[in-house]
Scaffold this active site. Structure first.
Site, PDB file in Angstrom:
ATOM      1  N   TYR A 141       0.763  -1.139  -0.092  1.00 45.05           N
ATOM      2  CA  TYR A 141      -0.094   0.051   0.182  1.00 45.05           C
ATOM      3  C   TYR A 141       0.979   1.416  -0.094  1.00 45.05           C
ATOM      4  O   TYR A 141       1.707   1.041   0.641  1.00 45.05           O
ATOM      5  CB  TYR A 141      -0.991  -0.066   1.285  1.00 45.05           C
ATOM      6  CG  TYR A 141      -1.732   1.210   1.159  1.00 45.05           C
ATOM      7  CD1 TYR A 141      -1.466   2.094   2.339  1.00 45.05           C
ATOM      8  CD2 TYR A 141      -2.802   1.421   0.527  1.00 45.05           C
ATOM      9  CE1 TYR A 141      -2.004   3.311   2.649  1.00 45.05           C
ATOM     10  CE2 TYR A 141      -3.352   2.614   0.717  1.00 45.05           C
ATOM     11  CZ  TYR A 141      -3.367   3.701   1.887  1.00 45.05           C
ATOM     12  OH  TYR A 141      -4.081   4.659   1.857  1.00 45.05           O
ATOM     13  N   ASP A 236       9.628   2.943  -0.771  1.00 44.62           N
ATOM     14  CA  ASP A 236       8.408   3.468  -0.262  1.00 44.62           C
ATOM     15  C   ASP A 236       8.702   3.410   1.526  1.00 44.62           C
ATOM     16  O   ASP A 236       8.364   2.151   1.899  1.00 44.62           O
ATOM     17  CB  ASP A 236       6.910   3.067  -0.432  1.00 44.62           C
ATOM     18  CG  ASP A 236       5.999   3.768   0.548  1.00 44.62           C
ATOM     19  OD1 ASP A 236       4.629   3.710   0.217  1.00 44.62           O
ATOM     20  OD2 ASP A 236       6.442   4.226   1.358  1.00 44.62           O
ATOM     21  N   LYS A 264       5.169   9.548   8.627  1.00 50.22           N
ATOM     22  CA  LYS A 264       5.085   9.057  10.087  1.00 50.22           C
ATOM     23  C   LYS A 264       6.227   9.508  10.820  1.00 50.22           C
ATOM     24  O   LYS A 264       5.981  10.483  11.376  1.00 50.22           O
ATOM     25  CB  LYS A 264       5.019   7.633  10.000  1.00 50.22           C
ATOM     26  CG  LYS A 264       3.774   6.842   9.017  1.00 50.22           C
ATOM     27  CD  LYS A 264       3.607   5.457   9.036  1.00 50.22           C
ATOM     28  CE  LYS A 264       2.571   5.130   8.110  1.00 50.22           C
ATOM     29  NZ  LYS A 264       1.349   5.003   8.633  1.00 50.22           N
TER      30      LYS A 264
HETATM   31  P1  KE4 Z   1      -0.485   8.391   4.672  1.00 55.48           P
HETATM   32  O1  KE4 Z   1      -0.988   9.168   3.433  1.00 55.48           O
HETATM   33  O2  KE4 Z   1      -1.581   7.741   5.382  1.00 55.48           O
HETATM   34  O3  KE4 Z   1       0.453   9.373   5.780  1.00 55.48           O
HETATM   35  O4  KE4 Z   1       0.488   7.451   3.967  1.00 55.48           O
HETATM   36  C1  KE4 Z   1       0.253   6.381   3.069  1.00 55.48           C
HETATM   37  C2  KE4 Z   1       0.994   5.466   3.411  1.00 55.48           C
HETATM   38  C3  KE4 Z   1       2.165   5.256   2.230  1.00 55.48           C
HETATM   39  N1  KE4 Z   1       3.266   4.212   2.333  1.00 55.48           N
HETATM   40  C4  KE4 Z   1       3.109   3.482   3.280  1.00 55.48           C
HETATM   41  C5  KE4 Z   1       3.951   2.313   2.987  1.00 55.48           C
HETATM   42  C6  KE4 Z   1       2.059   3.059   4.245  1.00 55.48           C
HETATM   43  O5  KE4 Z   1       2.082   2.431   5.140  1.00 55.48           O
HETATM   44  C7  KE4 Z   1       1.122   4.383   4.059  1.00 55.48           C
HETATM   45  C8  KE4 Z   1       0.087   4.381   5.206  1.00 55.48           C
HETATM   46  N2  KE4 Z   1      -0.058   3.464   6.288  1.00 55.48           N
HETATM   47  C9  KE4 Z   1      -1.401   3.165   7.000  1.00 55.48           C
HETATM   48  C10 KE4 Z   1      -1.253   2.118   7.729  1.00 55.48           C
HETATM   49  N3  KE4 Z   1      -1.071   0.541   7.258  1.00 55.48           N
HETATM   50  C11 KE4 Z   1      -1.898   4.392   7.356  1.00 55.48           C
HETATM   51  C12 KE4 Z   1      -3.070   4.178   8.343  1.00 55.48           C
HETATM   52  C13 KE4 Z   1      -4.407   4.657   7.543  1.00 55.48           C
HETATM   53  O6  KE4 Z   1      -4.656   4.433   6.629  1.00 55.48           O
HETATM   54  O7  KE4 Z   1      -5.217   5.121   8.715  1.00 55.48           O
END
Ligand code: KE4
Length: 423
Positions: A141, A236, A264
């Site tokens: 993801y 990523d 994060k």
């Molecule tokens: P954000 O746009 O949520 O800050 O990041 C997206 C993203 C991009 N790349 C990786 C590897 C990620 O894990 C994420 C977002 N992670 C999720 C948890 N698996 C965020 C939690 C959520 O969607 O509320």
């Protein structure tokens, strides 16, 4: 329960009652806990119940919640104003700090989320190479930008099919899907799309299908295939960045990416993302080059203060990652032993302070094997743990995040709850 009442109200005015889907506890069929406060390794919900927290806001809280140094930095910065929409010294200091610790990071741009970081990195790769196609991996993801919301195309069609309503087919037509830990699936896509692939994007450790470590040679193989085919390798590192080591997965595995994305941890809990890498690629980004990308709150001074405070502690604490990773390895090993002794069909995947339990008796090495695990069993495990004050991710396909704030007692209490779950 206050959480129930709040959820009732929330669903009237927020889609699904939450501002991000996983928070709705849908896959575990429970009312989500509305969290009121957090400190260290603990969070407290709207009913005053305390939990040992293994979500840590999905990764940012590697030092634990409300770290005094981070709070102090935020308070100090906020007193000078919240946002100027202008360049500030803190952004220079942050960029210099990140480039000084991340291998191969020569230039970086701050944005406001991991999604924005990945979307921008993909655009940079396409702008730099003049190519349109992108390879991603099933189960990885990368945020919710259109081109990345793609389900693996059917066996014949290598082109991506949108995995969400509202994404026009054209947005995912150039997104090809390979299988994680399967270099041959990548080779086949390169062969079928010769000279058309701008980049391969990968989570160096899969952490959005549960935790799936890279097989020996997998990341090196991606590096080789990208070099052989004139494509860029994008790591990523929104989760792995500053999680596995100070230099992230590039340092941990000794593999150099051309571009990498962050989020994060670098925000210390504030909304921050970033993308960067080779200077020759990043010099294509506006206003220097033709690839446009912008953001009102990018490099926000208060967010930079939070991120700088956290990263400085990670950098300056002797053996921070050695200690955290060794404690985590012991914890995950003990948890796996408890489940095994309890006769539970479970596999525990972990890398450093990232880990997760799959309820299956086969190795979990990719999305297909992850999806094969018993999610009903996971639901029972989740419910037992949360009822016993242990807050893990409300989905099989997420990760547990340990922090330096998790005490020996926190870990012992958690293991004891797992013992009672299997008994
Ligand atoms: P954000 O746009 O949520 O800050 O990041 C997206 C993203 C991009 N790349 C990786 C590897 C990620 O894990 C994420 C977002 N992670 C999720 C948890 N698996 C965020 C939690 C959520 O969607 O509320």
């Amino acid at each position: 329960m206050h959480s129930e009442m709040l959820f009732e109200r929330a669903r009237k005015v927020i889609p699904g009652g939450v501002n991000s889907p996983v928070r709705a506890f849908g896959s575990v069929g429970m009312t989500p806990r509305f969290i009121e406060s957090a400190k260290g390794s603990h969070i407290r919900d709207a009913d005053g119940r305390d939990y040992i927290d293994f979500v840590g806001s999905w990764g940012p809280m590697i030092l634990g919640h409300a770290h005094p140094a981070v709070l102090e930095a935020v308070e100090k910065a906020a007193k000078d104003g919240l946002s100027f929409g202008a360049a500030t010294e803190r952004e220079v200091v942050m960029a210099e700090l990140l480039c000084s610790v991340v291998p191969g990071l020569q230039m970086i741009r701050m944005v406001n989320s991991g999604t924005e970081a990945v979307m921008s990195a993909v655009r940079a790769a396409r702008g730099f190479t003049g190519r349109d196609k992108l390879i991603k991996f099933a189960g990885c993801y990368h945020g919710h930008s259109d081109a990345l919301l793609v389900r693996a195309g059917s066996g014949v069609m290598t082109q991506g099919i949108p995995d969400s309503a509202g994404v026009p087919a054209g947005c995912t037509a150039d997104t090809l899907t390979a299988s994680f830990n399967d270099l041959q699936s990548v080779e086949e896509l390169f062969r079928a799309n010769r000279d058309q692939i701008a980049a391969v994007i990968v989570e160096p450790v899969g952490a959005n299908m549960g935790v799936v470590p890279p097989a020996e040679g997998f990341l090196a193989g991606l590096r080789r295939l990208c070099d052989e085919n004139g494509a860029l390798l994008i790591f990523d590192e929104v989760i792995t960045g500053f999680r596995l080591s100070l230099g992230g997965a590039q340092e941990y595995y000794g593999i150099r990416a051309d571009l990498c994305t962050f989020g994060k941890i670098i925000g210390g809990g504030m909304p921050v993302g970033a993308y960067g890498g080779r200077r020759d690629i990043m010099e294509k980004i506006a206003p220097l080059g033709p690839v446009y990308q912008a953001g009102t709150l990018s490099g926000n001074p208060v967010a930079m203060a939070a991120g700088l405070a956290q990263i400085r502690i990670l950098k300056e604490t002797p053996d921070f990652y050695k200690e955290l990773n060794e404690r985590s390895e012991r914890f995950f090993g003990d948890l796996a032993a408890i489940l095994k002794e309890g006769g539970i069909r479970a596999v525990l995947n972990h890398v450093g302070s990232l880990g997760c339990v799959f309820f299956t008796d086969r190795e979990v090495t990719d999305y297909a094997s992850a999806k094969d695990s018993d999610t009903e069993r996971f639901k029972a495990y989740f419910r037992f743990m949360i009822d016993n004050g242990i807050y893990i991710a409300p989905s099989q396909f997420e990760a547990m995040f340990l922090s330096s704030a998790h005490s020996d007692e926190d870990l012992a209490v958690t293991l004891d709850a797992a013992r009672r779950f299997v008994s």
